[in-house]
Motif scaffolding. Structure first.
Motif, PDB file in Angstrom:
ATOM      1  N   GLY A  57       0.785  -1.227   0.000  1.00 15.69           N
ATOM      2  CA  GLY A  57       0.000   0.000   0.000  1.00 15.69           C
ATOM      3  C   GLY A  57       0.812   1.269   0.000  1.00 15.69           C
ATOM      4  O   GLY A  57       0.279   2.354   0.297  1.00 15.69           O
ATOM      5  N   LEU A  58       2.120   1.197  -0.319  1.00 20.16           N
ATOM      6  CA  LEU A  58       2.934   2.404  -0.380  1.00 20.16           C
ATOM      7  C   LEU A  58       2.688   3.134  -1.696  1.00 20.16           C
ATOM      8  O   LEU A  58       2.321   2.534  -2.699  1.00 20.16           O
ATOM      9  N   ARG A  59       2.924   4.415  -1.697  1.00 20.03           N
ATOM     10  CA  ARG A  59       2.819   5.211  -2.929  1.00 20.03           C
ATOM     11  C   ARG A  59       4.141   5.099  -3.677  1.00 20.03           C
ATOM     12  O   ARG A  59       5.206   5.365  -3.118  1.00 20.03           O
ATOM     13  N   VAL A  60       4.087   4.684  -4.951  1.00 19.46           N
ATOM     14  CA  VAL A  60       5.294   4.395  -5.726  1.00 19.46           C
ATOM     15  C   VAL A  60       5.584   5.538  -6.703  1.00 19.46           C
ATOM     16  O   VAL A  60       4.732   5.930  -7.499  1.00 19.46           O
ATOM     17  N   LEU A  61       6.798   6.065  -6.621  1.00 23.64           N
ATOM     18  CA  LEU A  61       7.295   7.077  -7.554  1.00 23.64           C
ATOM     19  C   LEU A  61       8.476   6.471  -8.302  1.00 23.64           C
ATOM     20  O   LEU A  61       9.329   5.827  -7.684  1.00 23.64           O
ATOM     21  N   SER A  62       8.545   6.676  -9.610  1.00 25.32           N
ATOM     22  CA  SER A  62       9.589   6.024 -10.410  1.00 25.32           C
ATOM     23  C   SER A  62      10.225   7.005 -11.370  1.00 25.32           C
ATOM     24  O   SER A  62       9.564   7.920 -11.884  1.00 25.32           O
ATOM     25  N   ALA A  63      11.509   6.780 -11.632  1.00 20.81           N
ATOM     26  CA  ALA A  63      12.234   7.538 -12.653  1.00 20.81           C
ATOM     27  C   ALA A  63      13.301   6.633 -13.246  1.00 20.81           C
ATOM     28  O   ALA A  63      13.805   5.723 -12.574  1.00 20.81           O
ATOM     29  N   HIS A  64      13.616   6.887 -14.494  1.00 20.08           N
ATOM     30  CA  HIS A  64      14.665   6.132 -15.184  1.00 20.08           C
ATOM     31  C   HIS A  64      15.550   7.147 -15.894  1.00 20.08           C
ATOM     32  O   HIS A  64      15.133   7.790 -16.852  1.00 20.08           O
ATOM     33  N   ALA A  65      16.777   7.295 -15.397  1.00 20.42           N
ATOM     34  CA  ALA A  65      17.709   8.247 -16.005  1.00 20.42           C
ATOM     35  C   ALA A  65      18.174   7.720 -17.356  1.00 20.42           C
ATOM     36  O   ALA A  65      18.398   6.519 -17.532  1.00 20.42           O
ATOM     37  N   VAL A  66      18.327   8.634 -18.296  1.00 18.39           N
ATOM     38  CA  VAL A  66      18.764   8.298 -19.650  1.00 18.39           C
ATOM     39  C   VAL A  66      19.958   9.182 -19.982  1.00 18.39           C
ATOM     40  O   VAL A  66      19.935  10.391 -19.738  1.00 18.39           O
ATOM     41  N   GLU A  67      20.990   8.584 -20.551  1.00 19.37           N
ATOM     42  CA  GLU A  67      22.222   9.329 -20.822  1.00 19.37           C
ATOM     43  C   GLU A  67      21.978  10.571 -21.669  1.00 19.37           C
ATOM     44  O   GLU A  67      22.547  11.634 -21.433  1.00 19.37           O
ATOM     45  N   LEU A  68      21.101  10.470 -22.672  1.00 25.80           N
ATOM     46  CA  LEU A  68      20.873  11.582 -23.588  1.00 25.80           C
ATOM     47  C   LEU A  68      20.152  12.753 -22.923  1.00 25.80           C
ATOM     48  O   LEU A  68      20.094  13.844 -23.490  1.00 25.80           O
ATOM     49  N   GLU A  69      19.592  12.538 -21.725  1.00 26.36           N
ATOM     50  CA  GLU A  69      18.836  13.597 -21.050  1.00 26.36           C
ATOM     51  C   GLU A  69      19.587  14.172 -19.848  1.00 26.36           C
ATOM     52  O   GLU A  69      18.998  14.871 -19.022  1.00 26.36           O
ATOM     53  N   ARG A  70      20.891  13.919 -19.773  1.00 26.84           N
ATOM     54  CA  ARG A  70      21.647  14.392 -18.617  1.00 26.84           C
ATOM     55  C   ARG A  70      21.748  15.916 -18.568  1.00 26.84           C
ATOM     56  O   ARG A  70      22.003  16.490 -17.514  1.00 26.84           O
ATOM     57  N   ALA A  71      21.567  16.580 -19.706  1.00 28.97           N
ATOM     58  CA  ALA A  71      21.654  18.046 -19.735  1.00 28.97           C
ATOM     59  C   ALA A  71      20.326  18.705 -19.365  1.00 28.97           C
ATOM     60  O   ALA A  71      20.232  19.938 -19.362  1.00 28.97           O
ATOM     61  N   PHE A  72      19.313  17.931 -19.042  1.00 31.38           N
ATOM     62  CA  PHE A  72      17.979  18.452 -18.718  1.00 31.38           C
ATOM     63  C   PHE A  72      17.886  18.625 -17.203  1.00 31.38           C
ATOM     64  O   PHE A  72      17.700  17.648 -16.474  1.00 31.38           O
ATOM     65  N   PRO A  73      18.035  19.865 -16.691  1.00 31.32           N
ATOM     66  CA  PRO A  73      18.091  20.061 -15.233  1.00 31.32           C
ATOM     67  C   PRO A  73      16.826  19.566 -14.529  1.00 31.32           C
ATOM     68  O   PRO A  73      15.709  19.841 -14.972  1.00 31.32           O
ATOM     69  N   PHE A  74      17.017  18.828 -13.450  1.00 31.75           N
ATOM     70  CA  PHE A  74      15.947  18.274 -12.636  1.00 31.75           C
ATOM     71  C   PHE A  74      15.043  17.316 -13.428  1.00 31.75           C
ATOM     72  O   PHE A  74      13.911  17.055 -13.028  1.00 31.75           O
ATOM     73  N   GLY A  75      15.556  16.783 -14.526  1.00 33.24           N
ATOM     74  CA  GLY A  75      14.746  15.873 -15.334  1.00 33.24           C
ATOM     75  C   GLY A  75      14.323  14.625 -14.574  1.00 33.24           C
ATOM     76  O   GLY A  75      13.160  14.206 -14.643  1.00 33.24           O
ATOM     77  N   VAL A  76      15.250  14.026 -13.832  1.00 38.13           N
ATOM     78  CA  VAL A  76      14.919  12.813 -13.073  1.00 38.13           C
ATOM     79  C   VAL A  76      13.991  13.153 -11.911  1.00 38.13           C
ATOM     80  O   VAL A  76      13.029  12.426 -11.631  1.00 38.13           O
ATOM     81  N   ALA A  77      14.248  14.266 -11.236  1.00 43.67           N
ATOM     82  CA  ALA A  77      13.368  14.679 -10.130  1.00 43.67           C
ATOM     83  C   ALA A  77      11.952  14.918 -10.639  1.00 43.67           C
ATOM     84  O   ALA A  77      10.966  14.544  -9.986  1.00 43.67           O
ATOM     85  N   ARG A  78      11.837  15.521 -11.814  1.00 44.77           N
ATOM     86  CA  ARG A  78      10.512  15.757 -12.380  1.00 44.77           C
ATOM     87  C   ARG A  78       9.813  14.441 -12.714  1.00 44.77           C
ATOM     88  O   ARG A  78       8.604  14.308 -12.512  1.00 44.77           O
ATOM     89  N   GLN A  79      10.572  13.474 -13.236  1.00 41.36           N
ATOM     90  CA  GLN A  79       9.952  12.169 -13.502  1.00 41.36           C
ATOM     91  C   GLN A  79       9.322  11.587 -12.244  1.00 41.36           C
ATOM     92  O   GLN A  79       8.262  10.956 -12.297  1.00 41.36           O
ATOM     93  N   LEU A  80       9.980  11.790 -11.112  1.00 41.02           N
ATOM     94  CA  LEU A  80       9.472  11.232  -9.857  1.00 41.02           C
ATOM     95  C   LEU A  80       8.159  11.876  -9.429  1.00 41.02           C
ATOM     96  O   LEU A  80       7.224  11.184  -9.006  1.00 41.02           O
ATOM     97  N   VAL A  81       8.084  13.198  -9.535  1.00 38.94           N
ATOM     98  CA  VAL A  81       6.961  13.892  -8.888  1.00 38.94           C
ATOM     99  C   VAL A  81       5.865  14.358  -9.840  1.00 38.94           C
ATOM    100  O   VAL A  81       4.731  14.598  -9.397  1.00 38.94           O
TER     101      VAL A  81
END
Length: 389
Positions: A57-81
């Motif tokens: 019953g936990l709330r699940v947040l997920s992100a998958h970092a991609v090499e080509l998107e490393r220049a996108f600031p807070f991209g992984v954090a945005r995927q999570l939330v």
């Protein structure tokens, strides 16, 4: 074909279950890092953690970092939330963005200034503070689990945010990150902060043992001979991804799993392994690629100096290149030069154009003859050299 089972990962699964149980029953915080080379099964463990969290019953947040998107600031954090807000009605959205969490609204609504994020520390800190409070609000009334796959490729602002969260986990949150050590251009200082965070559980899945290798071979190739199974284990060093791809290649080529066919195993280089190896190669300096090709031409246990001479690079550059290849799990550390898997050696050799490979074999024959090696060793290279060599 059915999904390959998750074998010999009881220790890792038990550790993840313990974190999730503590979060579900006592709202305890936790951090786990699943670390290992490509193909070790890190993503599968994150999938298992996701399923186990949902059962609790936990709330699940997920992100998958991609090499080509490393220049996108807070991209992984945005995927999570971002999914939190995308599926929320007006009342829930107001609750999630209440208080300091509102500082993150400009980022999540696309109004943030990209230049300010990239170069302004104050702006980054404000956004990170807002994201932290957004996670705090999301963790009520039930805790969250945040899963980040391939965290070594995360953009630096997101990685700094995750490292800051891990340093003082005072939220109803479990962080589970999968990462690969030694990746070129990875933010190693931030990754080290995650590894050294208080209470961090570092999970390093081991190579599969003989029993698991035998079980996986038998699922696809019925009644395999022990010699064939042993050849598969040696060729892949128990790496689950390499093993699965090798078995599929054997099945596609109608290779019978007999003792007589064991000698064919090393020559089976699946296309997926070749592609994965070449992708890693393209991120390496030219000297490292050249040294790996020299090692593939010279064969197992080549001296570093001889491989350097073959591709005409100096000893200091060759030593640095060898360390880089070891960090990216292409070569084993130290001397003599040895590939981590025979399949990787085959992929590197297969990437060499035919004429370039032949010229290197001719040059290798010269080097071996000058070093006084046995005539048979010299002849082995001459057989693969251009006519008249």
């Amino acid at each position: 074909m059915a999904r390959t089972p998750l074998l010999e990962r009881e220790r890792e699964l038990a550790a993840l279950d313990a974190l999730l149980d503590a979060a579900a029953t006592a709202a305890e915080r936790g951090l786990a890092l699943v670390e290992g080379p490509a193909g070790a099964g890190k993503s599968r463990l994150l999938e298992a953690a996701r399923a186990a969290a949902r059962r609790r019953g936990l709330r699940v947040l997920s992100a998958h970092a991609v090499e080509l998107e490393r220049a996108f600031p807070f991209g992984v954090a945005r995927q999570l939330v971002e999914p939190l807000l995308a599926g929320a009605d007006a009342q829930e959205r107001a609750r999630l963005l209440a208080g300091p969490a509102g500082l993150a609204a400009s980022l999540l609504e696309g109004d943030a200034d990209a230049a300010a994020i990239a170069f302004g520390d104050d702006h980054r800190h404000a956004l990170a503070h807002g994201l932290r409070w957004l996670l705090a609000n999301a963790g009520q009334p039930r805790p969250c689990i945040a899963l980040v796959d391939d965290a070594h490729w995360a953009d630096e602002p997101s990685l700094a945010f995750l490292a800051a969260l891990a340093a003082r986990l005072d939220l109803p949150l479990v962080l589970v990150l999968a990462l690969r050590p030694g990746e070129p251009d990875a933010a190693e200082e931030l990754l080290d902060r995650l590894r050294g965070a208080p209470g961090a559980r570092l999970l390093r899945p081991a190579p599969l043992g003989p029993r698991a290798v035998s079980a996986l071979v038998a699922r696809r190739l019925p009644a395999p001979d022990p010699a064939f199974v042993a050849a598969c284990a040696t060729a892949t060093d128990g790496n689950p991804f390499l093993l699965t791809e090798l078995i599929e290649a054997a099945a596609a080529d109608a290779v019978a799993p007999t003792a007589a066919a064991a000698s064919q195993v090393r020559s089976l280089v699946p296309e997926t392994i070749l592609r994965a190896t070449l992708l890693r190669f393209r991120r390496l300096p030219p000297e490292a690629v050249a040294l790996a090709r020299a090692a593939a031409v010279l064969g197992e246990r080549a001296p570093l100096a001889r491989a350097a001479a073959l591709v005409e690079i100096d000893d200091a550059t060759a030593a640095e290149a060898a360390d880089r290849l070891a960090a990216t799990h292409v070569l084993a550390p130290g001397e003599p030069l040895r590939f981590v898997h025979p399949l990787v050696a085959g992929a590197v050799a297969a990437d060499l154009p035919a004429h370039a490979r032949a010229r290197l074999h001719a040059r290798a024959a010269e080097l071996l003859e000058a070093a006084g090696e046995a005539p048979a060793a010299v002849a082995a290279h001459l057989l693969q050299a251009p006519a008249g060599a």
